[in-house]
Design an enzyme around this catalytic site. Structure first.
Site, PDB file in Angstrom:
ATOM      1  N   LYS A 180     -30.909 -23.600  -8.278  1.00 24.67           N
ATOM      2  CA  LYS A 180     -29.740 -22.998  -8.928  1.00 24.67           C
ATOM      3  C   LYS A 180     -29.953 -22.971 -10.435  1.00 24.67           C
ATOM      4  O   LYS A 180     -30.026 -24.021 -11.070  1.00 24.67           O
ATOM      5  CB  LYS A 180     -28.452 -23.766  -8.625  1.00 24.67           C
ATOM      6  CG  LYS A 180     -27.200 -23.002  -9.099  1.00 24.67           C
ATOM      7  CD  LYS A 180     -25.955 -23.863  -9.133  1.00 24.67           C
ATOM      8  CE  LYS A 180     -25.774 -24.561 -10.453  1.00 24.67           C
ATOM      9  NZ  LYS A 180     -25.526 -23.632 -11.596  1.00 24.67           N
ATOM     10  N   CYS A 290     -33.454 -30.249 -25.767  1.00 20.41           N
ATOM     11  CA  CYS A 290     -33.148 -31.649 -25.439  1.00 20.41           C
ATOM     12  C   CYS A 290     -33.987 -32.611 -26.262  1.00 20.41           C
ATOM     13  O   CYS A 290     -33.550 -33.726 -26.570  1.00 20.41           O
ATOM     14  CB  CYS A 290     -33.347 -31.896 -23.952  1.00 20.41           C
ATOM     15  SG  CYS A 290     -34.971 -31.410 -23.343  1.00 20.41           S
ATOM     16  N   GLU A 389     -24.656 -35.797 -29.083  1.00 17.92           N
ATOM     17  CA  GLU A 389     -25.552 -34.649 -28.976  1.00 17.92           C
ATOM     18  C   GLU A 389     -24.785 -33.362 -29.282  1.00 17.92           C
ATOM     19  O   GLU A 389     -23.914 -32.956 -28.515  1.00 17.92           O
ATOM     20  CB  GLU A 389     -26.162 -34.579 -27.575  1.00 17.92           C
ATOM     21  CG  GLU A 389     -27.205 -33.487 -27.445  1.00 17.92           C
ATOM     22  CD  GLU A 389     -27.846 -33.444 -26.062  1.00 17.92           C
ATOM     23  OE1 GLU A 389     -29.060 -33.184 -25.990  1.00 17.92           O
ATOM     24  OE2 GLU A 389     -27.135 -33.666 -25.062  1.00 17.92           O
TER      25      GLU A 389
END
Length: 485
Positions: A180, A290, A389
């Protein structure tokens, strides 16, 4: 900016393109313009069930799992070759789907995606196994067998590359797959399914469902009893939810989650080189990485000089149409994400934190999803902007006075995915690298990635490691056979 033709994106189940069972679709937009570029079939739990059962049937038939390694290797190379033949098209799709500069997709994302299939095609025809003799009594050897059906849930920042980094080893190990992509970036995954249809990969081995996460396709994958493992890349909070859901059926999990990486710059570093490394680590892919160096920790003795040089570097970045080969920074991926990043800038403004440059939509930008590269001077390493973050083109710069303080500041977040040490003293660089609580440390560089090395994070940045043999270990069951002599 160029307007794209609106297309329909179906699901790919059992080797066929199909509509969702309930007929639902959702819009997919080009983030650089906010124009609709596709209507995407929205998978429900029923669709995931169809995909999982197709994958299970293909696995149990042995049509893929029982193939000799040489035949699997040839199919993986076919996939690599067909991707290579369409690399320009894939780069364009990735650019209009994510807002990233096409130069980055052409130079990095697509070649890496292709490379994963070739690397794992090599691994499965060249790697051996362990054996352990027991003083003439017995001989033990190790077999690695496929897990079965694996679920691959992928992020929106590097859609094709991340999917291929999981898909190639999953297939190499003999598994079948339900994948997905992120709902914001469905295009290259759908094209991958089409291209895989041109290879000898048997029907049902690779299945693709599009859609959302909670109470939708993503959650259905994580709870489906026919799915044996989940490999997920994305936000830490989503990883926590997947971990809880997967625990009900004791699925194996591998998570690469959030990060708050730092570029640690010592006074003996070469200034120009350190600024270049720190700038790329902060702003590549609009900071939506990331492993981004979203914090810069700088020796106090060179802080002001470094800050001035970094601001000049950031202001020189060419922002514009992602499809323009000269563009160095495109748009953020989605208006919702742009609003999230903006909320941090509003917080900075409301609390008096100094935004040294950037923080606004560039003049003449075709949509509000564009954001100038933003440098923030934040002396408090424990402040919110240095701890959470942000995942945008926003970097904080914080001074330190000693090596010990730099290490303490670096390790003082809940994350630990990747960071950089800039120093001309190689002994110091190695010493500091060993003390940093992070899965990857670059020295005087950033984002040099060999796909054979382990990749993953400490603390809230993930569980497990993938890459090379580490990926094959995750995607296989290990069996010991003992033969008495």
């Amino acid at each position: 900016m160029r307007t794209e033709t609106i297309i329909k994106v179906p699901l790919f189940i059992g080797g066929k393109f199909v509509e969702s069972a309930n007929g639902k679709t959702f819009e997919n937009c080009n983030p650089a313009t906010n124009e609709v570029i596709a209507y995407v079939a929205e998978a429900s739990a029923e669709d995931v069930d169809r995909a999982a059962r197709a994958a299970r049937a293909a696995f149990e038939s042995g049509v893929w799992s029982n193939l000799p390694a040489g035949e699997k290797s040839r199919t993986l190379r076919q996939i690599a070759d067909v991707l290579e033949a369409h690399k320009d098209e894939l780069a364009r799709l990735e650019s209009i789907d994510t807002g990233k500069p096409i130069r980055e997709a052409l130079a990095g994302d697509i070649p890496r995606a292709i490379g994963y299939f070739r690397i794992f095609a090599d691994y499965i025809t060249t790697r051996g196994t362990e054996y352990f003799p027991m003083d003439g009594q017995a001989l033990n050897y190790v077999l690695r067998e496929p897990l079965g059906v694996v679920g691959l849930i992928n992020p929106w920042n590097f859609p094709l590359m991340t999917l291929c980094s999981k898909l190639a080893p999953a297939l190499a190990a003999g598994n079948t797959v339900v994948a997905k992509p992120a709902e914001w970036t469905p295009m290259t995954a759908a094209r991958l399914a089409e291209l895989i249809g041109e290879t000898s990969l048997p029907a049902g081995v690779f299945n693709l469902v599009q859609g959302f996460g909670p109470a939708a396709a993503g959650e259905a994958i994580t709870t489906h009893p026919e799915v044996n493992a989940i490999s997920f890349t994305g936000e830490t909070s989503t990883g926590q939810a997947i971990m809880a859901a997967a625990s009900r059926t004791l699925k194996r999990i591998s998570f690469e989650l959030g990060g708050k990486g730092a570029t640690v710059v010592f006074a003996d570093a070469k200034l120009d080189g350190a600024v270049d490394v720190a700038g790329r680590a902060a702003f590549r892919n609009q900071g939506q990485v990331c492993t981004a160096g979203s914090r810069i920790l700088v020796d106090a003795s060179i802080h002001d000089m470094f800050l001035d040089a970094l601001v000049a570097w950031a202001k020189a970045i060419r922002i514009g149409d992602p499809l323009d080969p000269q563009t160095e920074m495109g748009s953020l991926v989605h208006p919702e994400h742009r609003a999230r990043v903006e909320s941090y800038l509003e917080f900075a403004r409301s609390t008096g934190v100094r935004i040294v440059c950037g923080g606004r939509t560039p003049a003449g930008a075709p949509s509000s999803n564009f954001l100038e590269p933003t440098v923030i001077a934040e002396t408090n390493a424990n402040a919110r902007l240095c701890q959470e973050e942000i995942f945008g083109p926003v970097v904080t710069v914080t001074p330190f006075k000693s090596e010990d303080e730099a290490v303490a500041i670096h390790n003082g977040t809940k994350y630990g995915l990747a960071s950089t040490v800039c120093s001309s003293d190689i002994s110091r660089a190695h010493r500091v690298a060993a003390r940093l609580q992070t899965g990857t440390v670059w020295i005087n560089s950033w984002s040099i990635r060999d796909p054979r090395v382990p990749f993953g994070g400490y603390k809230s940045s993930g569980i497990g490691r993938e890459g090379g043999l580490y990926s094959l270990d995750f995607f296989t069951e290990v069996k010991t056979v003992c033969v008495k002599i």
